[in-house]
Design an enzyme around this catalytic site. Structure first.
Site, mmCIF file in Angstrom:
data_model
loop_
_atom_site.group_PDB
_atom_site.id
_atom_site.type_symbol
_atom_site.label_atom_id
_atom_site.label_comp_id
_atom_site.label_asym_id
_atom_site.label_seq_id
_atom_site.Cartn_x
_atom_site.Cartn_y
_atom_site.Cartn_z
ATOM 1 N N LYS A 14 0.838 -1.211 0.000
ATOM 2 C CA LYS A 14 0.000 0.000 0.000
ATOM 3 C C LYS A 14 0.875 1.264 0.000
ATOM 4 O O LYS A 14 0.631 2.183 -0.768
ATOM 5 C CB LYS A 14 -0.941 0.028 1.228
ATOM 6 C CG LYS A 14 -1.860 -1.187 1.321
ATOM 7 C CD LYS A 14 -2.796 -1.117 2.514
ATOM 8 C CE LYS A 14 -2.116 -1.159 3.868
ATOM 9 N NZ LYS A 14 -1.429 -2.430 4.186
ATOM 10 N N ARG A 89 -9.789 0.495 8.378
ATOM 11 C CA ARG A 89 -9.322 -0.839 8.747
ATOM 12 C C ARG A 89 -10.345 -1.610 9.560
ATOM 13 O O ARG A 89 -10.068 -2.728 9.982
ATOM 14 C CB ARG A 89 -8.084 -0.672 9.604
ATOM 15 C CG ARG A 89 -6.787 -1.021 8.909
ATOM 16 C CD ARG A 89 -5.721 -0.735 9.940
ATOM 17 N NE ARG A 89 -4.540 -1.476 9.743
ATOM 18 C CZ ARG A 89 -3.471 -1.016 9.128
ATOM 19 N NH1 ARG A 89 -3.494 0.155 8.567
ATOM 20 N NH2 ARG A 89 -2.390 -1.750 9.076
ATOM 21 N N ARG A 128 11.877 -6.323 5.331
ATOM 22 C CA ARG A 128 11.851 -4.892 5.645
ATOM 23 C C ARG A 128 12.313 -4.652 7.087
ATOM 24 O O ARG A 128 13.051 -3.708 7.357
ATOM 25 C CB ARG A 128 10.443 -4.323 5.459
ATOM 26 C CG ARG A 128 10.411 -2.811 5.655
ATOM 27 C CD ARG A 128 9.053 -2.207 5.434
ATOM 28 N NE ARG A 128 8.089 -2.680 6.412
ATOM 29 C CZ ARG A 128 6.806 -2.381 6.385
ATOM 30 N NH1 ARG A 128 6.323 -1.629 5.429
ATOM 31 N NH2 ARG A 128 5.986 -2.842 7.319
ATOM 32 N N ARG A 134 11.975 -1.465 11.647
ATOM 33 C CA ARG A 134 10.622 -1.107 12.126
ATOM 34 C C ARG A 134 10.212 -2.116 13.196
ATOM 35 O O ARG A 134 10.254 -3.328 12.960
ATOM 36 C CB ARG A 134 9.661 -1.119 10.924
ATOM 37 C CG ARG A 134 8.393 -0.341 11.184
ATOM 38 C CD ARG A 134 7.574 -0.176 9.930
ATOM 39 N NE ARG A 134 6.215 -0.638 10.143
ATOM 40 C CZ ARG A 134 5.205 -0.439 9.324
ATOM 41 N NH1 ARG A 134 5.421 0.211 8.199
ATOM 42 N NH2 ARG A 134 4.015 -0.889 9.590
ATOM 43 N N ARG A 145 -0.362 -9.105 13.359
ATOM 44 C CA ARG A 145 -0.968 -8.110 12.454
ATOM 45 C C ARG A 145 -1.822 -8.789 11.388
ATOM 46 O O ARG A 145 -2.886 -8.309 11.026
ATOM 47 C CB ARG A 145 0.129 -7.263 11.792
ATOM 48 C CG ARG A 145 0.694 -6.221 12.749
ATOM 49 C CD ARG A 145 2.052 -5.726 12.313
ATOM 50 N NE ARG A 145 2.052 -4.998 11.067
ATOM 51 C CZ ARG A 145 3.135 -4.785 10.332
ATOM 52 N NH1 ARG A 145 4.304 -5.259 10.728
ATOM 53 N NH2 ARG A 145 3.063 -4.112 9.219
HETATM 54 P P1 AP5 Z 1 4.742 -1.599 1.856
HETATM 55 O O1 AP5 Z 1 4.488 -0.788 0.639
HETATM 56 O O2 AP5 Z 1 5.363 -0.923 3.027
HETATM 57 O O3 AP5 Z 1 3.383 -2.350 2.281
HETATM 58 P P2 AP5 Z 1 2.203 -1.841 3.172
HETATM 59 O O4 AP5 Z 1 0.972 -2.539 2.678
HETATM 60 O O5 AP5 Z 1 2.168 -0.345 3.188
HETATM 61 O O6 AP5 Z 1 2.681 -2.455 4.558
HETATM 62 P P3 AP5 Z 1 2.678 -1.846 5.994
HETATM 63 O O7 AP5 Z 1 3.407 -2.786 6.894
HETATM 64 O O8 AP5 Z 1 3.165 -0.419 6.028
HETATM 65 O O9 AP5 Z 1 1.176 -1.856 6.263
HETATM 66 P P4 AP5 Z 1 0.477 -2.104 7.538
HETATM 67 O O10 AP5 Z 1 -0.912 -2.023 7.033
HETATM 68 O O11 AP5 Z 1 0.788 -3.277 8.360
HETATM 69 O O12 AP5 Z 1 1.067 -0.948 8.452
HETATM 70 P P5 AP5 Z 1 0.617 0.529 8.772
HETATM 71 O O13 AP5 Z 1 1.818 1.351 8.729
HETATM 72 O O14 AP5 Z 1 -0.568 0.940 7.970
HETATM 73 O O15 AP5 Z 1 5.581 -2.880 1.427
HETATM 74 C C1 AP5 Z 1 6.040 -3.790 2.395
HETATM 75 C C2 AP5 Z 1 7.447 -4.257 1.993
HETATM 76 O O16 AP5 Z 1 7.341 -4.990 0.770
HETATM 77 C C3 AP5 Z 1 8.419 -3.095 1.720
HETATM 78 O O17 AP5 Z 1 9.692 -3.446 2.180
HETATM 79 C C4 AP5 Z 1 8.400 -2.962 0.186
HETATM 80 O O18 AP5 Z 1 9.605 -2.467 -0.316
HETATM 81 C C5 AP5 Z 1 8.148 -4.397 -0.244
HETATM 82 N N1 AP5 Z 1 7.384 -4.475 -1.498
HETATM 83 C C6 AP5 Z 1 6.372 -3.669 -1.901
HETATM 84 N N2 AP5 Z 1 5.907 -4.064 -3.106
HETATM 85 C C7 AP5 Z 1 6.635 -5.161 -3.462
HETATM 86 C C8 AP5 Z 1 6.621 -6.016 -4.598
HETATM 87 N N3 AP5 Z 1 5.773 -5.835 -5.594
HETATM 88 N N4 AP5 Z 1 7.499 -7.035 -4.625
HETATM 89 C C9 AP5 Z 1 8.379 -7.251 -3.585
HETATM 90 N N5 AP5 Z 1 8.454 -6.455 -2.487
HETATM 91 C C10 AP5 Z 1 7.584 -5.416 -2.423
HETATM 92 O O19 AP5 Z 1 0.084 0.350 10.287
HETATM 93 C C11 AP5 Z 1 0.972 0.036 11.346
HETATM 94 C C12 AP5 Z 1 0.170 -0.067 12.629
HETATM 95 O O20 AP5 Z 1 -0.475 1.191 12.911
HETATM 96 C C13 AP5 Z 1 -0.974 -1.086 12.626
HETATM 97 O O21 AP5 Z 1 -0.529 -2.396 12.954
HETATM 98 C C14 AP5 Z 1 -1.904 -0.493 13.700
HETATM 99 O O22 AP5 Z 1 -1.443 -0.773 14.993
HETATM 100 C C15 AP5 Z 1 -1.767 1.001 13.472
HETATM 101 N N6 AP5 Z 1 -2.761 1.518 12.522
HETATM 102 C C16 AP5 Z 1 -2.504 2.077 11.306
HETATM 103 N N7 AP5 Z 1 -3.648 2.439 10.714
HETATM 104 C C17 AP5 Z 1 -4.651 2.095 11.556
HETATM 105 C C18 AP5 Z 1 -6.064 2.193 11.479
HETATM 106 N N8 AP5 Z 1 -6.673 2.717 10.403
HETATM 107 N N9 AP5 Z 1 -6.784 1.714 12.526
HETATM 108 C C19 AP5 Z 1 -6.195 1.200 13.621
HETATM 109 N N10 AP5 Z 1 -4.852 1.059 13.746
HETATM 110 C C20 AP5 Z 1 -4.087 1.517 12.718
#
Ligand code: AP5
Length: 191
Positions: A14, A89, A128, A134, A145
């Site tokens: 994402k 979410r 990552r 992280r 997660r």
């Molecule tokens: P990346 O692009 O970072 O993926 P992502 O889907 O953004 O993953 P995140 O871990 O950031 O999402 P998340 O939903 O767990 O965390 P968030 O920060 O929102 O890609 C991941 C990796 O893969 C990278 O290293 C990238 O380079 C690699 N990659 C990408 N595309 C690729 C490809 N095609 N091929 C190979 N490799 C690839 O949330 C963190 C925490 O915050 C949550 O756990 C929760 O506690 C809290 N939180 C956030 N939002 C909310 C909400 N709305 N409600 C409640 N709690 C929330």
């Protein structure tokens, strides 16, 4: 105005795809994960509270993130549109977002859902974690997660499906191939 939700499990790409999409379509990026990490780094009361949940791989309470989104929308009154990354979410968050956007007469246009196998998600997040440090990218928290995603977040896809807004996109392959597929769907939704 064009409002897009980029939906998918942890590690589905994402964040990676959002930064490419917002450059091409001039949208404002709202990532709740990024906002919460900034608050943590500042050691604000919100950041300190959120850290307890994030470090355990659990979702932060709805009222906290909904309040954050409401402020972000108000801070950006005259924009081409928003890309929501990591929000909504839960179904309660999706309903709250609809209410906020309906009030402004600018509903969600499309929800693009990235499909990635669990094996690939784990591989990406562990890798990552090794390079970025992280704290929620270790195997134990990644599994929590993913579990939290299945329990609370995947019903959001059904919510948007029932409104004919959900489009599934293969989230495996090169970043550029996936980006091209997402752009095709955005262009379709804009027609
Ligand atoms: P990346 O692009 O970072 O993926 P992502 O889907 O953004 O993953 P995140 O871990 O950031 O999402 P998340 O939903 O767990 O965390 P968030 O920060 O929102 O890609 C991941 C990796 O893969 C990278 O290293 C990238 O380079 C690699 N990659 C990408 N595309 C690729 C490809 N095609 N091929 C190979 N490799 C690839 O949330 C963190 C925490 O915050 C949550 O756990 C929760 O506690 C809290 N939180 C956030 N939002 C909310 C909400 N709305 N409600 C409640 N709690 C929330």
């Amino acid at each position: 105005m064009f409002n897009l939700v980029l939906f998918g499990p942890p590690g589905s790409g994402k964040g990676t795809q959002s930064s490419k999409i917002l450059e091409k379509y001039s949208l404002v990026h709202i990532s709740t994960g990024d906002i919460l990490r900034i608050e943590q780094a500042k050691e604000s009361p919100l950041g300190i509270e959120a850290k307890k949940f994030m470090d355990q791989g659990m979702l932060v309470p709805d009222e906290v993130v909904i309040g954050m989104i409401s402020s972000k929308l108000d801070e950006n009154p005259n924009v081409a549109g928003f890309i929501f990354d990591g929000f909504p979410r839960t179904v309660a968050q999706a309903q709250a977002l609809d209410n906020l956007l309906d009030f402004k007469n600018n509903p969600i246009n499309v929800v693009l859902s990235l499909l990635v196998t669990e094996e690939e998600l784990k591989t990406r997040l562990i890798s990552r974690g090794e390079s970025s440090g992280r704290p929620d990218d270790n195997e134990e928290v990644i599994m929590k997660r993913i579990k939290e995603y299945h329990a609370k977040t995947s019903p959001v896809a059904d919510y948007y499906k029932s409104k004919n807004k959900l489009v599934e996109v293969k989230g495996e392959g090169t970043v550029d191939t996936i980006f091209d597929s997402l752009c095709d769907e955005i262009d379709n939704a804009q027609e």
